[in-house]
Design an enzyme around this catalytic site. Structure first.
Site, short mmCIF file in Angstrom:
data_model
loop_
_atom_site.label_atom_id
_atom_site.label_comp_id
_atom_site.label_asym_id
_atom_site.label_seq_id
_atom_site.Cartn_x
_atom_site.Cartn_y
_atom_site.Cartn_z
CG HIS A 261 29.72 -1.90 1.27
ND1 HIS A 261 29.54 -3.08 1.96
CD2 HIS A 261 29.17 -0.94 2.05
CE1 HIS A 261 28.93 -2.83 3.11
NE2 HIS A 261 28.69 -1.54 3.19
NE ARG B 211 29.33 -8.63 2.03
CZ ARG B 211 28.60 -7.60 2.44
NH1 ARG B 211 28.40 -7.38 3.72
NH2 ARG B 211 28.04 -6.78 1.58
CD GLU C 240 22.96 -2.81 3.80
OE1 GLU C 240 23.12 -1.59 3.86
OE2 GLU C 240 22.95 -3.53 4.80
CG ASN D 179 24.02 -6.94 4.68
OD1 ASN D 179 24.58 -8.04 4.57
ND2 ASN D 179 24.52 -5.82 4.20
CD GLU E 286 26.84 -5.35 6.20
OE1 GLU E 286 26.16 -4.61 6.93
OE2 GLU E 286 27.34 -4.99 5.13
CE1 TYR F 208 24.36 -4.40 11.36
CE2 TYR F 208 23.45 -4.72 9.16
CZ TYR F 208 24.54 -4.56 9.99
OH TYR F 208 25.80 -4.54 9.46
C1 PNW Z 1 24.76 -1.72 6.90
N1 PNW Z 1 18.47 -1.83 8.32
O1 PNW Z 1 23.67 -0.90 6.59
C2 PNW Z 1 25.91 -1.39 5.96
O2 PNW Z 1 26.04 -2.34 4.95
C3 PNW Z 1 27.23 -1.16 6.63
O3 PNW Z 1 28.11 -0.51 5.76
C4 PNW Z 1 27.03 -0.41 7.92
O4 PNW Z 1 28.23 -0.03 8.53
C5 PNW Z 1 26.21 -1.29 8.83
O5 PNW Z 1 24.98 -1.59 8.24
C6 PNW Z 1 25.92 -0.68 10.20
O6 PNW Z 1 25.13 0.45 10.07
C7 PNW Z 1 22.40 -1.14 7.09
O7 PNW Z 1 17.57 -1.71 7.50
C8 PNW Z 1 21.35 -1.00 6.24
O8 PNW Z 1 18.24 -2.17 9.48
C9 PNW Z 1 20.05 -1.23 6.62
C10 PNW Z 1 19.79 -1.60 7.90
C11 PNW Z 1 20.83 -1.78 8.77
C12 PNW Z 1 22.13 -1.53 8.38
#
Ligand code: PNW
Length: 507
Positions: A144, A99, A189, A331, A401, A333
Site C-alpha cells: 500500500h 484489512r 490501487e 476500492n 475500501e 469512492y
Molecule cells: C484510497 N478515486 O485512494 C487509498 O487507498 C487510501 O490510502 C486513501 O487514504 C483513501 O483512498 C482516501 O483518499 C483512492 O479514484 C484512490 O476516486 C482513488 C480514488 C479514491 C481514493
C-alpha cells in the site's frame, strides 16, 4: 415553489416506500464486514526497531512542503504501539474482518530477503494474533504505497526487476503469516501507484514522467502481481488454503449523454483509469485494453516516439497474467460523467489524460466532501459492482475500501448518509446476483491522508493527533456501522442514543 414542494413530497413518499421494502433486506449469510487501513497511514514508528526508510518517509522528510500541513507519518495514529486499542475498536464495532497492509521496509530493511527484521515480524504477529483471538479475520495488502527507498533508488516500479523483488517479499509474507491470514491483496490501487507516483506528482515518488513512466510501471506492476499470485497459488495455497487477489480503485465513469460518442469516451476513460490493470488479469482476451492501447500507439507514433509509450505484453506474459486472481478487490469512492467533447481540461503532452482525451463533469447537486475529488453520486457503488460483474463474467468481488471525508468532529451525518447509500447499492447489486462477499469501510480511524496530511478525515473513529495517547473516539458513523454489522441490515431510522460504544457479548 408549490411545484417544488409537491415534487419534493412525492419523492419523499416514493423514497420512504422504497426504504420500507429495502429495510427488510439482509446481507447474505456469511457476508463479511470490516474496515481498512494502511501501514504508512497508521503505524508511525518510522525508524524504530530496525525499520528502514521508505518512499513516504523520504518525501515527507525531504520535501515537507509538498504535504498540505507539512506533516508526516512519523507517529501518525501510532498503531505500532497502540495495536491492542485498534483491535479493541474492531471488537467494539463487531467486525468480522480487518484489512491492513505490511510495511515492506519494516520486514525487509534492505528491500531484499537477505535480512528479515524480527522486530517487524513480531509486530505483525502480535497484531494478527490479537485479531485471531477475537475471531477477526486479517486481510493483508502486501503493498500500500510504501516502497523501501533503496528500491526506489534502483528505479522502483520502472525497473522490470521489481517483479522479482516483489515476489521474494510476497513469499516471505506468505511463509510468516499465511497460517493465519487467508486473504492476500498483492497491490493496493495500481493506478494510484503508477499514474500519481510515476506519471504525475500527486503521490511519492513524484517522478512526473507523464505518459511514459506511468506506463512502464503499469506493465511491471501487473507482472509483479501475477508473480506473487502464482507463488501463492502454487506453493502456499495447497497447504494454507487462502485466496490471493488485487485491489483496483474503480471510479464509476458514466457517459454525460447517451450519445455513442460519449459512451465511447466513457469506455476509453475506463480502459485507461482502471482497465490497464483490470483487463490483463480479469478479461477473456488478456493484455492491455485494446482501444486504449491502439490510441497510445497512434499518438506515440505521431509524437515521434520509436515505439508505443505503452509497452505491450508478449503472448507468454498475457497468458501468465490472465486469470491471476481469486477475487477482485474494488476500492470505490466516487463517480464522474465523461464527455467526448465538453469539459476538457489542459493536460501535458504526452500524458495519460492527453491520451484519453475526454472531458470530465461533476453535477453541482452531488454532495461534496472534505476532499476536492470526492463527491457522492447516486448509485455509484451499485454501478461499479454491476459493471464489473458483467464485464468480467461474475468474479468474486470484495469492496476493499469505501468511505467519505469530513473535517474533525464526531457528528458526521454526511458520512452516515454516504455509507447507508453505498450499502443500499451493495444490496441492490447482491439482489442482481453480483458475487460480492466482503465489504471494508475506509477507514477504521483517522490517519495520514498522503498529500493532504491530517487535513481530511476518513475515520469511523476520530484520532486526536495532538495527544500522546493518540486517543481514538467513535464518531456517529461508528455506531451506525456497528448497528449495520450487528443486524446485517440497514436501518435508516436508527439514531444512536449516545456516542458511547461498548464491546458486545461474543467479541
Ligand atoms: C484510497 N478515486 O485512494 C487509498 O487507498 C487510501 O490510502 C486513501 O487514504 C483513501 O483512498 C482516501 O483518499 C483512492 O479514484 C484512490 O476516486 C482513488 C480514488 C479514491 C481514493
Amino acid at each position: 415553489m408549490r411545484l417544488a414542494v409537491i415534487l419534493g413530497f412525492t419523492a419523499l413518499a416514493l423514497g420512504s416506500n422504497a426504504l420500507y421494502t429495502k429495510q427488510s433486506r439482509k446481507f447474505p449469510e456469511g457476508f463479511v464486514f470490516g474496515t481498512a487501513t494502511a501501514s504508512y497511514q497508521i503505524e508511525g514508528a518510522w525508524n524504530e526497531d530496525g525499520k528502514s526508510e521508505n518512499i513516504w518517509d523520504h518525501i515527507t522528510h525531504n520535501k515537507p512542503h509538498v504535504i498540505a500541513d507539512q506533516s508526516n507519518g512519523d507517529i501518525t495514529a501510532d498503531s505500532y504501539h497502540k495495536y491492542k486499542r485498534d483491535v479493541e475498536m474492531m471488537r467494539e464495532l463487531g467486525l468480522d474482518a480487518y484489512r491492513f497492509s505490511l510495511s515492506w521496509s519494516r520486514i525487509l530493511p534492505s528491500g531484499f530477503t537477505n535480512e528479515i527484521n524480527q522486530a517487524g515480524v513480531d509486530f505483525y504477529n502480535n497484531y494478527i494474533n490479537e485479531m485471531i483471538k477475537y475471531n477477526i479475520q486479517p486481510m493483508i495488502s502486501l503493498y500500500h504505497w510504501d516502497l523501501p527507498q533503496k528500491l526506489q533508488e534502483l528505479g522502483g516500479f520502472a525497473n522490470p526487476l521489481v517483479v522479482e523483488w516483489f515476489e521474494d517479499y510476497a513469499r516471505v509474507a506468505y511463509e510468516l503469516f499465511g497460517d493465519r491470514v487467508k486473504d492476500w491483496i498483492t497491490f493496493n490501487e495500481p493506478k494510484e501507484v503508477c499514474y500519481h507516483g510515476y506519471g504525475a506528482t500527486n503521490l511519492a515518488p513524484q517522478l512526473n514522467s507523464a505518459g511514459v513512466g506511468d506506463y512502464l510501471c503499469a506493465k511491471n506492476l501487473v507482472i509483479a502481481h501475477a508473480k506473487a499470485y502464482h507463488a501463492y497459488n502454487n506453493d502456499f495455497k495447497p497447504s494454507q488454503g487462502g485466496r490471493c487477489g488485487i485491489t483496483i480503485a474503480v471510479t464509476s465513469l458514466e457517459p454525460l449523454t447517451d450519445s455513442d460518442e460519449d459512451e465511447a469516451a466513457a469506455e476509453m476513460h475506463r480502459q485507461a483509469e482502471w482497465g490497464l490493470y483490470a483487463e490483463p488479469i480479469f478479461s477473456e482476451q488478456g493484455g492491455f485494453p485494446k482501444e486504449f492501447s491502439e490510441r497510445v500507439a497512434a499518438k506515440s507514433k505521431a509524437q515521434g516516439y520509436p515505439r508505443s509509450r505503452l509497452p505491450e505484453f508478449t503472448e507468454e506474459e498475457k497468458a501468465y497474467v490472465k486469470g491471476s486472481a481469486d477475487f477482485f478487490g474494488i476500492n470505490h469512492y466516487t463517480s464522474r460523467l465523461i464527455s467526448a467533447n465538453e469539459y476538457k481540461g489542459e493536460h501535458p503532452v504526452p500524458s495519460m489524460y492527453d491520451d484519453i482525451d475526454t472531458g470530465e463533469f461533476v453535477p453541482a447537486d452531488w454532495p461534496t466532501s472534505a476532499s476536492t475529488w470526492l463527491f457522492q453520486a447516486p448509485n455509484s457503488l451499485y454501478n461499479v459492482l454491476t459493471h464489473m460483474h458483467k464485464r468480467y463474467s461474475g468474479p468474486v468481488l470484495y469492496v476493499t475500501e469505501n468511505g467519505w471525508s469530513t473535517g474533525e468532529g464526531l457528528q458526521d451525518d454526511e458520512r452516515v448518509q454516504y455509507y447507508r447509500a453505498a450499502l443500499e447499492g451493495a444490496l441492490d447489486a447482491l439482489d442482481e446476483g453480483v458475487r460480492l462477499e466482503k465489504y471494508m469501510a475506509w477507514s477504521l480511524m483517522d490517519n495520514f491522508e498522503w498529500m493532504r496530511g491530517y487535513t481530511e478525515r476518513f475515520g469511523l473513529y476520530e484520532v486526536d493527533f495532538t495527544s500522546p495517547e493518540r486517543t481514538r473516539t467513535p464518531r456517529k458513523s461508528a455506531l451506525v456501522y456497528k448497528h449495520i454489522v450487528a443486524n446485517r441490515m440497514i436501518d435508516h431510522n436508527y439514531e444512536p442514543a449516545s456516542l458511547d460504544i461498548t464491546i458486545d457479548e461474543g467479541y
